[in-house]
Design a protein around this motif. Structure first.
Motif, PDB file in Angstrom:
ATOM      1  N   GLN A 141      39.324 -13.861   3.873  1.00 57.70           N
ATOM      2  CA  GLN A 141      40.575 -13.057   4.352  1.00 57.70           C
ATOM      3  C   GLN A 141      40.286 -11.471   4.683  1.00 57.70           C
ATOM      4  N   VAL A 142      39.586 -11.042   3.580  1.00 55.35           N
ATOM      5  CA  VAL A 142      39.276  -9.613   3.709  1.00 55.35           C
ATOM      6  C   VAL A 142      38.063  -9.353   4.682  1.00 55.35           C
ATOM      7  N   GLN A 143      37.303 -10.339   4.876  1.00 53.90           N
ATOM      8  CA  GLN A 143      35.915  -9.970   5.934  1.00 53.90           C
ATOM      9  C   GLN A 143      36.535 -10.077   7.181  1.00 53.90           C
ATOM     10  N   ALA A 144      37.508 -11.074   7.657  1.00 51.59           N
ATOM     11  CA  ALA A 144      38.222 -11.207   8.841  1.00 51.59           C
ATOM     12  C   ALA A 144      38.735 -10.059   9.316  1.00 51.59           C
ATOM     13  N   ARG A 145      39.809  -9.676   8.420  1.00 50.55           N
ATOM     14  CA  ARG A 145      40.744  -8.524   8.478  1.00 50.55           C
ATOM     15  C   ARG A 145      40.149  -7.329   8.671  1.00 50.55           C
ATOM     16  N   LEU A 146      38.781  -6.967   7.720  1.00 51.22           N
ATOM     17  CA  LEU A 146      38.295  -5.863   8.262  1.00 51.22           C
ATOM     18  C   LEU A 146      37.374  -5.878   9.583  1.00 51.22           C
ATOM     19  N   GLY A 147      37.252  -7.049  10.052  1.00 50.84           N
ATOM     20  CA  GLY A 147      36.210  -6.787  11.066  1.00 50.84           C
ATOM     21  C   GLY A 147      34.754  -6.785  10.947  1.00 50.84           C
ATOM     22  N   CYS A 148      34.304  -7.440   9.840  1.00 49.29           N
ATOM     23  CA  CYS A 148      33.032  -7.382   9.366  1.00 49.29           C
ATOM     24  C   CYS A 148      32.230  -8.410  10.189  1.00 49.29           C
ATOM     25  N   ARG A 149      31.135  -8.431  10.272  1.00 56.01           N
ATOM     26  CA  ARG A 149      30.069  -9.595  11.058  1.00 56.01           C
ATOM     27  C   ARG A 149      30.670 -10.836  10.141  1.00 56.01           C
ATOM     28  N   ASN A 150      29.666 -12.128  10.579  1.00 58.46           N
ATOM     29  CA  ASN A 150      29.833 -13.290   9.778  1.00 58.46           C
ATOM     30  C   ASN A 150      28.987 -13.234   8.792  1.00 58.46           C
ATOM     31  N   ILE A 151      29.279 -12.173   7.780  1.00 58.75           N
ATOM     32  CA  ILE A 151      28.528 -12.186   6.483  1.00 58.75           C
ATOM     33  C   ILE A 151      28.981 -13.186   5.488  1.00 58.75           C
ATOM     34  N   GLY A 152      28.177 -13.473   4.480  1.00 58.58           N
ATOM     35  CA  GLY A 152      28.760 -13.952   3.220  1.00 58.58           C
ATOM     36  C   GLY A 152      29.793 -13.355   2.714  1.00 58.58           C
ATOM     37  N   ALA A 153      30.797 -14.221   2.115  1.00 63.52           N
ATOM     38  CA  ALA A 153      32.072 -13.659   1.659  1.00 63.52           C
ATOM     39  C   ALA A 153      32.475 -14.426   0.600  1.00 63.52           C
ATOM     40  N   PHE A 154      32.640 -14.071  -0.832  1.00 67.57           N
ATOM     41  CA  PHE A 154      32.919 -15.184  -1.760  1.00 67.57           C
ATOM     42  C   PHE A 154      33.995 -14.354  -2.897  1.00 67.57           C
ATOM     43  N   ASP A 155      34.649 -15.231  -3.662  1.00 63.84           N
ATOM     44  CA  ASP A 155      35.272 -14.679  -4.840  1.00 63.84           C
ATOM     45  C   ASP A 155      34.668 -14.815  -5.871  1.00 63.84           C
ATOM     46  N   LEU A 156      34.852 -13.915  -7.007  1.00 64.02           N
ATOM     47  CA  LEU A 156      34.199 -14.178  -8.447  1.00 64.02           C
ATOM     48  C   LEU A 156      35.339 -14.327  -9.375  1.00 64.02           C
ATOM     49  N   HIS A 157      35.178 -15.204 -10.246  1.00 62.88           N
ATOM     50  CA  HIS A 157      36.184 -15.457 -11.100  1.00 62.88           C
ATOM     51  C   HIS A 157      35.779 -15.354 -12.468  1.00 62.88           C
ATOM     52  N   ALA A 158      36.032 -14.065 -13.060  1.00 68.86           N
ATOM     53  CA  ALA A 158      35.555 -13.709 -14.326  1.00 68.86           C
ATOM     54  C   ALA A 158      36.343 -12.796 -15.090  1.00 68.86           C
ATOM     55  N   THR A 159      37.655 -13.062 -14.675  1.00 72.72           N
ATOM     56  CA  THR A 159      39.014 -12.194 -15.327  1.00 72.72           C
ATOM     57  C   THR A 159      38.779 -10.911 -15.383  1.00 72.72           C
ATOM     58  N   CYS A 160      38.953 -10.210 -16.289  1.00 74.53           N
ATOM     59  CA  CYS A 160      39.131  -8.651 -16.166  1.00 74.53           C
ATOM     60  C   CYS A 160      37.660  -8.115 -16.355  1.00 74.53           C
ATOM     61  N   ALA A 161      36.794  -8.739 -16.495  1.00 67.65           N
ATOM     62  CA  ALA A 161      35.254  -8.211 -16.432  1.00 67.65           C
ATOM     63  C   ALA A 161      35.038  -8.552 -15.165  1.00 67.65           C
ATOM     64  N   GLY A 162      35.534  -9.159 -14.017  1.00 65.98           N
ATOM     65  CA  GLY A 162      35.165  -9.622 -12.656  1.00 65.98           C
ATOM     66  C   GLY A 162      34.534  -8.582 -11.922  1.00 65.98           C
ATOM     67  N   PHE A 163      35.015  -7.615 -11.996  1.00 64.74           N
ATOM     68  CA  PHE A 163      34.671  -6.345 -11.231  1.00 64.74           C
ATOM     69  C   PHE A 163      33.106  -6.071 -11.618  1.00 64.74           C
ATOM     70  N   LEU A 164      32.756  -5.741 -12.988  1.00 64.32           N
ATOM     71  CA  LEU A 164      31.574  -5.603 -13.404  1.00 64.32           C
ATOM     72  C   LEU A 164      30.527  -6.714 -13.267  1.00 64.32           C
ATOM     73  N   SER A 165      31.042  -7.933 -13.194  1.00 68.57           N
ATOM     74  CA  SER A 165      30.276  -8.930 -12.833  1.00 68.57           C
ATOM     75  C   SER A 165      29.753  -9.089 -11.215  1.00 68.57           C
ATOM     76  N   ALA A 166      30.655  -8.712 -10.328  1.00 67.16           N
ATOM     77  CA  ALA A 166      30.350  -8.445  -9.097  1.00 67.16           C
ATOM     78  C   ALA A 166      29.467  -7.317  -8.818  1.00 67.16           C
ATOM     79  N   LEU A 167      29.499  -6.311  -9.652  1.00 67.75           N
ATOM     80  CA  LEU A 167      28.760  -5.290  -9.745  1.00 67.75           C
ATOM     81  C   LEU A 167      27.191  -5.578  -9.892  1.00 67.75           C
ATOM     82  N   GLN A 168      27.116  -6.427 -10.976  1.00 62.98           N
ATOM     83  CA  GLN A 168      25.853  -6.788 -11.282  1.00 62.98           C
ATOM     84  C   GLN A 168      25.037  -7.712 -10.197  1.00 62.98           C
TER      85      GLN A 168
END
Length: 324
Positions: free
Chosen positions: A94-121
């Motif tokens: 949803q965010v990829q389309a709304r921003l107007g990105c190219r047809n890039i890879g886009a996925f959700d990461l499910h790791a509760t409150c450590a999710g952002f640091l998991s995404a950073l890694q």
């Protein structure tokens, strides 16, 4: 191998505020009790017409603007969230389309409150290997939709919001950037913090409670132990000394947890970033919001050494040492 650098940072908080005085009307508690136990005076809450993708989009826009990049420059988009708008598709799409990105890879990461640091890694590895040049990572959650406002142990904590980083490739090995990351889990503590209903085991409509359930005392001890040990692990891994860290930025779960982590590390309180008093605990969004807040108010400067550390239900935990 390339260097992964934090090129842009942004965040977004909903305008609606839920104060302790208002919570006093919902459950048997008081402003004094809440502030003493959690350090929270108010928390940001989504309007009925707002959802996780709205916050993620606005935080992503802010990070792109800070990085001076366009949506078409992004090669991969990751959203760390526990509270998607829908069970499918991913918020990231949803965010990829709304921003107007190219047809890039886009996925959700499910790791509760450590999710952002998991995404950073994850972003760090894609960038360092040369697969991608610019990765946009977002931590976004709308925990208010899954909070039981009859449970005084949890309703005083949780809130909504989003934060984002643009992680970019640099050919300069001396450039500031991500120095080290680490992620861990221990599923034996699963039932200490979870939502028992709404998944495939007990779907909606089958009588299961689709609200957060938490053993606060157990989580407190676990959180202090794993976040403190993560800081020590990263220091040992990098050969850095504690006094080299300019800012400790922990997951904003509870001020008492933040204070206990700093105390266990003998780390000065004036070098700990805390935003929980007026924001609450917005899960995967707390660390990027705290980083963005401290940049905007002038505390964090380019070149500062940041220690980011988080824990969450699972149990999952992790950290990152970053030279901003």
């Amino acid at each position: 191998m390339y260097k992964a650098v934090i090129r842009g940072v942004g965040s977004y908080l909903p305008e609606t505020r839920l104060t302790n005085v208002e919570i006093e009307q919902m459950v048997a508690t008081s402003d004094e009790w809440i502030q003493t136990r959690t350090g929270i005076a108010e928390r940001r809450i989504a309007r009925p017409d707002e959802a996780t993708s709205d916050f993620a989009y606005l935080a992503a826009q802010a990070a792109l603007a800070d990085a001076k990049l366009h949506p078409t420059d992004i090669d991969l988009l990751i959203v760390a969230t526990e509270t998607p708008d829908y069970l499918l598709p991913p918020v990231a799409c949803q965010v990829q389309a709304r921003l107007g990105c190219r047809n890039i890879g886009a996925f959700d990461l499910h790791a509760t409150c450590a999710g952002f640091l998991s995404a950073l890694q994850v972003a760090e590895q894609f960038v360092k290997s040369g697969v991608h040049e610019h990765v946009l990572i977002v931590g976004a959650d709308t925990l208010s939709r899954f909070t039981d406002y009859t449970d005084r142990g949890t309703c005083i904590l949780f809130a909504d919001g989003a934060g984002a980083f643009v992680v970019s490739r640099s050919d300069d090995r001396a450039a500031r950037g991500v120095i080290a990351t680490t992620i861990h889990s221990d599923g034996t503590y699963f039932h200490n913090l979870y939502i028992p209903g709404g998944g495939s085991r007990t779907p909606y409509g089958d009588g299961a409670k689709a609200k957060i359930v938490m053993d606060g005392r157990k989580i407190f001890k676990l959180a202090v132990n794993v976040m403190s040990s993560t800081v020590e692990e990263l220091l040992q891994k990098t050969g850095r000394q504690r006094d080299e860290i300019d800012w400790l930025i922990p997951h904003q779960a509870n001020q008492r947890i933040i204070d206990a982590v700093a105390e266990s590390l003998d780390f000065p309180q004036e070098k700990v970033v805390s935003t929980i008093q007026n924001i609450g605990n917005n899960s995967s969004a707390t660390i990027p919001i705290a980083v963005d807040t401290a940049i905007r108010d002038g505390r964090i400067q380019r070149g500062d050494l940041l220690m980011l550390v988080a824990f969450g239900g699972g149990l999952v935990w992790g950290g990152a040492m970053v030279e901003y």
